[in-house]
Scaffold this active site. Structure first.
Site, mmCIF file in Angstrom:
data_model
loop_
_atom_site.group_PDB
_atom_site.id
_atom_site.type_symbol
_atom_site.label_atom_id
_atom_site.label_comp_id
_atom_site.label_asym_id
_atom_site.label_seq_id
_atom_site.Cartn_x
_atom_site.Cartn_y
_atom_site.Cartn_z
ATOM 1 C CE LYS A 1 95.780 51.089 42.277
ATOM 2 N NZ LYS A 1 95.789 52.288 43.124
ATOM 3 N N GLY B 1 95.430 61.274 39.157
ATOM 4 C CA GLY B 1 95.464 62.663 38.733
ATOM 5 C C GLY B 1 95.419 62.888 37.231
ATOM 6 C CG ASN C 1 88.945 53.945 37.515
ATOM 7 O OD1 ASN C 1 87.999 54.118 36.765
ATOM 8 N ND2 ASN C 1 88.871 53.145 38.539
#
EC number: 2.8.1.10
Lengths: 267, 267, 267, 267
Positions: free
Chosen positions: B107, B195, B216
C-alpha cells in the site's frame, strides 16, 4: 451464537413489556403480493410488521388475508391507521382492528396533509389520549418535534415514532438534532418511522441512540426487496453495535482538533 | 451458510488475482497492543491487514513482531509506506519490506503535507511506476481525484485507494461525486482508505459501488474496538447488499417527483 | 436608485397591510448596550426590531428604555413574549406590552423546553387564537411543522415564523424541505426566525422563496456586529434576487443530467 | 460611498500587483449574445472577464469580436485555455491569445476527462511552469487538492483557482475542508472557479476566507441573468463582510456547547 448476537445479548429492546431481539420493523404496504411480504419479513429478521387496516385486509377472513401468511405467534402484527385524517377516523379504525383481530396494539397515524403525508400532531395527540384510556398500546407516528414527543409520552404512549423524512420519500435523515433532542426528552423507545431510502440511511439514525427503525417503501421499491431486507437487517445491527461501541471524535486535522461537520455525537 | 453469505456468494472481490470474501481491510496502527490488533482483526472478519513498515515491526524478528500474532496463511499482510514524504523514501521502504517478509504487495503512501497527511499525487505516481516495474502489486493511497485515479490504473496499479476524508479525521465521506467519478473512470477495484469515523460512514460509500473499505483510527479509537469491528463487518455487508439490491428513487413528495438531496445514485 | 433597489422595486413584502422594503428583522437581545442595538439596526437596513418584553425594558419610562434609542416612526417595534412557557404567560405579556406601548403587534413565543428553547406548538396555538381575537397582529414563532403552520394561518395569524435551527444555535438551515412545504401550505408571509449563524445561512433560505429573516444572536455575537449587520443586509438582498432570477438546474456532469444533492429547488 | 464600500475600503484584492475592487469574476461562455455578456458583466460589478480563446472570438478582428463589446480599459480580459486536453495545446492557445491581444494573463485549463471536465493536474502543472517562464501571469484552474495547490504557487502562479464542484454542474461547494486547507497552504489568492449554481453558493465559500469567485453557467443559465448577476455581486460582498465580521460559534443547545455540523470555521 453469532458474533453480533453475543455482543447484543444483553441489549434489550422492549415496548410495553414485550421484548424484541430485532430493532427493525417492517411495513406491509406496496409489495407485489402477500407472499412477497412474507418473504421480505422473514429475510429482514423483523419480529413486528405493521399493517394499514384501511388498505391491507386483516379484518375480513372471507377474502385473501395477510394473517393467512404471517404467523401471529412468531410476529407481532401492528395495525396502523394510515389514511386517517382526523382523530375520530383513527380511533374508529383502531377499534375496528382490535375487534376483528384481538390485537390491542396500534401504530397511530393521523395525516395532516395529503401531499406530504406529514402527521397532524394536534389530532394525533387527541386520538392517542383516547386510545390509551381504552387500553391500547399506542405507538404514534409523529413529526420530529421534541416538545410534542414529550406530550405523547406524558399521555401514556408506549413509544414515539418520529419521521426521518416524509413517508415514501426515501430522503433519509434530514435533521439529526431533532432525533437527538427527542431521545433526551423521552424515556419510552424512539422508533424512526418514515423517510428511510436504503440501508445506508439506517446506521446514522441508530448511532444517535434511536431504539428502532420502521421501513416499508425502501423495501417494496428496491429492485431486489429480499436483498434489501437482509441489507437492512445488518444495517440495524451495525448501527446499534456502533452506537454501543462509542465512536472516535471528529477532527479537522490529523492532530486532534474540533469536529466540524456531520451527524451529532457526544464526546 | 448464513443469509448474507448466500446472497453474496457470487459477489467476487478480487485484487491482482487474489480473491477475498471480506471487503473490509484493517489498519494496524494505534492499537494498545499486538494482542488487541489481532483480536480486532479477527472480530472484523477482514482478510487483509495493512502495516506501517516504519512504525510497526514486521522486519526485525529479534523484537516483538506483529507477524508473531497474525497468521500469514489466513491473512494477507499488506506493508505500507506511511510516513514517507518522497517517492524515493517510499520506494526504499517498500523494497525493505519485501526483502524482509517476502511480501510483494504494497500500500503505497507518499504524504504531501504534515498537517493534513494528504497524499502527494505527483510523487505517489512516480513511486507507483517504479514499483510496478519492480514486480510489486501496488495499491496507492490517493486523493479523490478521478483524473489521477485513471493515471494510477494506466501505470499498472492493482487497485486505487482514494480518501473519503483526511487520515485520522473520522469525518466520513466528504464528496460522493468524486468517488462515483472514480468508479466510472477505472476498472481496477476502488477501496476507500481514509476518513471513516464509525460504522455509519461505511454504507454510504459502499452504495456508490466502491469495492472495499480500509479503516484504522475508527477502530483503534472507538471506546470498544471489538464491538466497532463487528459493527463495521456488518456495515460493509449491509452496504454491499444494499448496492446490489438497488435502492428506491428519492422523492420530495409522497407522489413520485425529483430527488433533491443526499448521496448520488443513478435511477 | 441603486441596482438592487431598482430590481426589487415591485417586490412587495407586506405583513397585515404594512409594507416593508427590507426583508430583514433584527432581534434586540444580547447586545452590549442600547446604543449598539441602535447602530446595528441602522446598519442592517431593517425596518422592524423585536424586543423581549420580559428582558428589555420598553414598558417602564422611568428606567433606561430601548424606545429612547429607536424611533418608532422609522422602525416597527415588535414586542415578543420570549421567556414564556404557557399560553397564559404569553397572553399576559402581550397584553402588558400593548398597554404600555400602544403597539398591537406581537411576536408570539411559547417555549416548550428550557434546554433547546424549542416552541410548544399546542400552547402557542392557544395563545395565538386568543390574541387574534383580542385584535393583535400575531406573528408566531413556530417549529418547522408544515401542518401546524397552516393551523396558525387558519386562526388568523398575520405571518408564520418557523425556525431554521434552535434559537441561539447558529447552526443554519437544517431542513429545507420543511420550509418549502410551509411556503406551499400557507399564503401569509413566512419569516425564518431562529438558527441563522452568519450571512451565509441567509441566501439558502431566501432561495426557497421564504419572505423574510429574523436574526439576533448571529449579530450580537459576531466579533464585529456592524460588519455582520451590513453582510446580512446584502445576504438578504442577494438571496431574494437569486430566488427571483431563477437558478440553473443542478447536474452531475457537464452534460445535463439529474441533480443529486443540495437545497431543494423546482425545475 | 456606500455602506459596504466603506467597510471594504481597505480590503485589498490584488493579483500579480493589480488591484481589484470586485471579488467576482465572470465567464463569458453560453450567453445568448455578446450584448448579453456585456450587460451581465456590467450588472455584476466584476472587473475581470474570462474568455475561452477556442470558443469566443477575441483573436480575429474581421469577425464579430467580444473585444468590441468589452472595454479593455475598464475590464481585464482574461483569456482561458478551455477545451485543451494537453499541456502542449494549452501552451499554444495561451501564446496565440497573447500574440493577438497583447494580454499576458491566462486562466490555464487543461482538462483530463471529457465527461466531468475535471482538470488534469499533471498536465496543468507542466503548462504552468512553461508559461510562467514565458512571462505569463498564470491563474490555473485546479482540482481542490491542497498539496497540488502548493505546487502551483511554488512554480510561480499568481493565484490558484480550485473548483467547488465540476464545471457547469451548479452543485455548489462539495468539500469545505479542501478549500480551507488550500487557503492555509498557499499565500497567493485563492479563487473558486467552478460549481457555483446560484448566489447562495457564494457566501459559504467566501466565509472560508477564499479571495474571489468565478462563475459563468450559473449566470448564463439563470432565467434572468441580469438579476442573478446583481444577486451574485451582493452575495460576494455579503460573504466577504461576514468573513471579516467573524461569525458566532455553533452550538447544539441554547447554552454554549460544541458545534456539530456545517461549514468549517475556526473558533
Amino acid at each position: 451464537m453469532l458474533d453480533w448476537e453475543k455482543l447484543l445479548e444483553d441489549d434489550v429492546f422492549e415496548i410495553a413489556g414485550r421484548r424484541f431481539r430485532s430493532r427493525l420493523i417492517i411495513g406491509s404496504g406496496k409489495f407485489k403480493s402477500f407472499q412477497e411480504t412474507k418473504e421480505v419479513l422473514e429475510a429482514s429478521g423483523a419480529e413486528m410488521i405493521t399493517v394499514a387496516v384501511r388498505r391491507v385486509n386483516i379484518t375480513d377472513p372471507t377474502k385473501e388475508n395477510l394473517l393467512d401468511y404471517i404467523d401471529p405467534k412468531k410476529y407481532l402484527i401492528l395495525p396502523n391507521t394510515a389514511g386517517c385524517y382526523t382523530a375520530e377516523e383513527a380511533i374508529k379504525t383502531a377499534m375496528l382492528a382490535r375487534e376483528a383481530t384481538g390485537i390491542n396494539w396500534v401504530k397511530l397515524e393521523v395525516i395532516g396533509d395529503q401531499k406530504t403525508l406529514l402527521p397532524d400532531m394536534e389530532e394525533t395527540l387527541k386520538a392517542a389520549k383516547f386510545l390509551v384510556k381504552e387500553g391500547f398500546v399506542v405507538l404514534p407516528y409523529i413529526f420530529d418535534d421534541p416538545v410534542y414527543a414529550k406530550k405523547f409520552e406524558d399521555v401514556g404512549c408506549a413509544a414515539v415514532m418520529p419521521l426521518a423524512a416524509p413517508i415514501g420519500s426515501g430522503l433519509g435523515l434530514q435533521n439529526p438534532y431533532n432525533l437527538m433532542f427527542i431521545k433526551e426528552a423521552v424515556s419510552v423507545p424512539v422508533i424512526v418511522d418514515a423517510g428511510i431510502g436504503s440501508a445506508a440511511d439506517i446506521p446514522p439514525v441508530m448511532e444517535l441512540g434511536v431504539d428502532g427503525i420502521l421501513t416499508n417503501t425502501a423495501l417494496a421499491e428496491a429492485k431486489d426487496p429480499i436483498r434489501m431486507a437482509v441489507a437492512m437487517k445488518y444495517a440495524v445491527i451495525a448501527g446499534r453495535l456502533s452506537y454501543l461501541a462509542g465512536r472516535m471524535p471528529k477532527r479537522t486535522y490529523a492532530v486532534p482538533s474540533s469536529p466540524l461537520k456531520g451527524v451529532p455525537y457526544k464526546s
